[in-house]
Design a protein around this motif. Structure first.
Motif, PDB file in Angstrom:
ATOM      1  N   TYR A   1       0.850  -1.194   0.000  1.00  0.00           N
ATOM      2  CA  TYR A   1       0.000   0.000   0.000  1.00  0.00           C
ATOM      3  C   TYR A   1       0.880   1.237   0.000  1.00  0.00           C
TER       4      TYR A   1
ATOM      5  N   ARG B   1      -3.234   3.610  -2.739  1.00  0.00           N
ATOM      6  CA  ARG B   1      -3.755   2.370  -3.341  1.00  0.00           C
ATOM      7  C   ARG B   1      -2.653   1.308  -3.296  1.00  0.00           C
ATOM      8  N   LEU B   2      -3.056   0.057  -3.585  1.00  0.00           N
ATOM      9  CA  LEU B   2      -2.104  -1.039  -3.641  1.00  0.00           C
ATOM     10  C   LEU B   2      -1.297  -0.959  -4.933  1.00  0.00           C
TER      11      LEU B   2
ATOM     12  N   THR C   1       3.171  -1.323   4.054  1.00  0.00           N
ATOM     13  CA  THR C   1       2.937   0.076   3.691  1.00  0.00           C
ATOM     14  C   THR C   1       4.260   0.747   3.405  1.00  0.00           C
TER      15      THR C   1
END
Length: 507
Positions: free
Chosen positions: A293, A299-300, A505
């Motif tokens: 992420y 967004r991914l 992340t």
């Protein structure tokens, strides 16, 4: 009365005593002479036992009581002299060697059992540790034999004269085919290229090919180490498509994700890089395709490694990954691109080419600037300054001498696991977000952690077990997880660091 009569005479008493001693001696000699004929169960030397041990081949004979006995040993004699038994030194050495080999096998089996019982497994799987995986493994390399045609070594005027004569003969033969002079014909022989086994170690599973059972065993080992992401080399060949789809389907069963590494070169065009991205995009719909992420994009985003990315600096395809490029390749496949670097100035090239991160790839300390452990702190600081990601590559060793001849001998010995430990410790102390392991089964480079077996002419993991480096990887992945958890616990609220997140992340 008779004894009293003689006792009074002391001389006669001495004579009587002497006669009694002589009589006892005679009786003792008679008894010793007749004792061998008496069957006795106790013998100082059991001749039957000696004959059986030394393998006397004279057969058995019958005793007086009906029992079968071995014939007594008889030493060979020559001219009345006892000839000693021959001593065959070669047989004795062969027997000792066989006993030693058997002992080593038993010790290795015992160590393997002990290692299997004591082997630790990590319950948690982290996507912060990536490992390069080869499927299939290039076991052999082809060597073309060099053929040297026999030539006449001439110098000066003689060589020029010979060339002039040969040219005249050839020209006359070609102009007058009926002159009887034929042009010389050259005979060429086709020599088959030689296949050489291209590995310094020998795998415990043999020179395998990727099958379902083999992939399951590999994935189980990787999962038990706590590794969460596999890096596959994508070349776009037709034969690898089905194999990679099988890997992507099998990975979720072991809680694994898969990403890809594409390779570029300095003389390649934008169209080639576009083909590489399209080859990766065909796998992007798979459930196990690795994504993180992005805080900036919200967004991914998939993560893609680009080998030899520094070579794109002087090509038209160099800035094709930037969003501002009129024909940006991110429209085809947008990802978090991590470029391969070697020298110190390559990090600035990655920044100008719009790469989000960089990695060193070569697990050979001191071979290049990026692969040198003491330079990782500088690379980490540069990445933090420009909001990029530095991914160090660690490895247990390197056993390929001729891969980069310009840098000399870049082979690195494993030193019984100490080399691997220093690389891991350096990467962990720099608080990096991702760590690459080179590799699980890159046997041609000698950087594998897979099991090996001792074999003549090959290196091995002795004195450790065949799973030595799988166990060490489990240990260091556990230390990496522990350090990240401790760093996340003391992180300042409101100031997140891209290197301390545990939930896939990045910035």
């Amino acid at each position: 009365m008779l004894l009293k009569k003689y006792v009074k005479n002391r001389r006669k008493l001495k004579i009587l005593f002497l006669l009694m001693v002589i009589a006892l001696i005679v009786i003792t000699v008679v008894i010793l002479n007749i004792s061998p004929n008496v069957s006795s169960t106790e013998r100082v030397l059991d001749e039957r036992f000696i004959a059986r041990i030394y393998g006397g081949g004279g057969g058995v004979v019958g005793s007086q009581d009906g029992r079968l006995e071995q014939p007594p040993l008889k030493s060979p004699r020559q001219n009345g002299v006892i000839v000693p038994e021959k001593y065959d030194e070669h047989k004795v050495k062969a027997r000792i060697a066989q006993e030693r080999v058997q002992q080593l096998r038993q010790e290795q089996q015992r160590n393997a059992v002990d290692a299997g019982e004591e082997r630790t497994k990590l319950d948690a799987v982290t996507t912060g540790v990536h490992i390069f995986y080869s499927a299939p493994v290039a076991w052999y390399k082809t060597k073309k034999p060099q053929l040297v045609a026999p030539q006449l070594q001439l110098r000066g005027a003689a060589k020029e004269l010979l060339n002039d004569v040969s040219d005249a003969v050839l020209s006359s033969a070609s102009s007058s085919p009926t002159s009887g002079i034929t042009s010389p014909t050259t005979t060429t022989t086709t020599v088959k290229p030689v296949r050489i086994l291209n590995t310094a170690f020998y795998p415990a599973l043999g020179l395998y090919k990727p099958t379902t059972s083999l992939l399951q065993k590999h994935f189980d080992n990787i999962h038990n180490c706590g590794i969460g992401v596999l890096i596959l080399s994508c070349s776009g060949k037709a034969g690898e498509v089905e194999l990679y789809r099988q890997l992507l389907e099998l990975a979720p069963s072991y809680n694994l994700s898969i990403t890809f590494e594409i390779s570029v070169a300095g003389n390649q065009s934008v169209e080639f890089l576009q083909q590489q991205l399209e080859a990766v995009r065909r796998y992007a719909t798979a459930e196990s395709f690795y994504r993180v992420y992005s805080l900036a994009r919200k967004r991914l985003v998939p993560v893609i490694y680009v080998s030899n990315a520094y070579k794109l600096s002087e090509t038209p395809a160099g800035r094709a990954l930037c969003q501002t490029h009129p024909e940006t390749l991110r429209r085809i496949f947008d990802a978090y691109f991590i470029g391969h670097i070697r020298l110190k100035n390559h990090v600035d090239i990655m920044r100008r080419l719009c790469f989000e991160g960089f990695y060193n790839k070569l697990p050979s300390n001191g071979a290049t600037f990026a692969s040198t452990w003491k330079n990782w702190s500088y690379l980490k600081s540069f990445a933090l300054t420009y909001k990029m990601l530095f991914v160090p590559t660690v490895g247990p060793g390197f056993a390929e001498r001729n891969k980069f001849p310009r840098h000399g001998d870049i082979q690195r010995h494993r030193s019984n696991g100490r080399y691997y430990g220093v690389a891991w410790r350096t990467a962990i102390l720099n608080h990096v977000g991702f760590i690459n392991i080179a590799s699980y089964n890159n046997w041609p480079d000698g950087s594998q952690i897979e099991e090996v077996i001792p074999k003549a002419g090959f290196l091995d993991y002795n004195p450790g077990a065949k799973t030595k480096y799988i166990d060490l990887t489990t240990h260091w992945v556990g230390n990496f997880l522990k350090t990240r958890h401790e760093a996340a616990a003391v992180a300042v609220l409101g100031q997140p660091s891209c290197y301390e997140f545990l939930n896939n992340t990045i910035c």
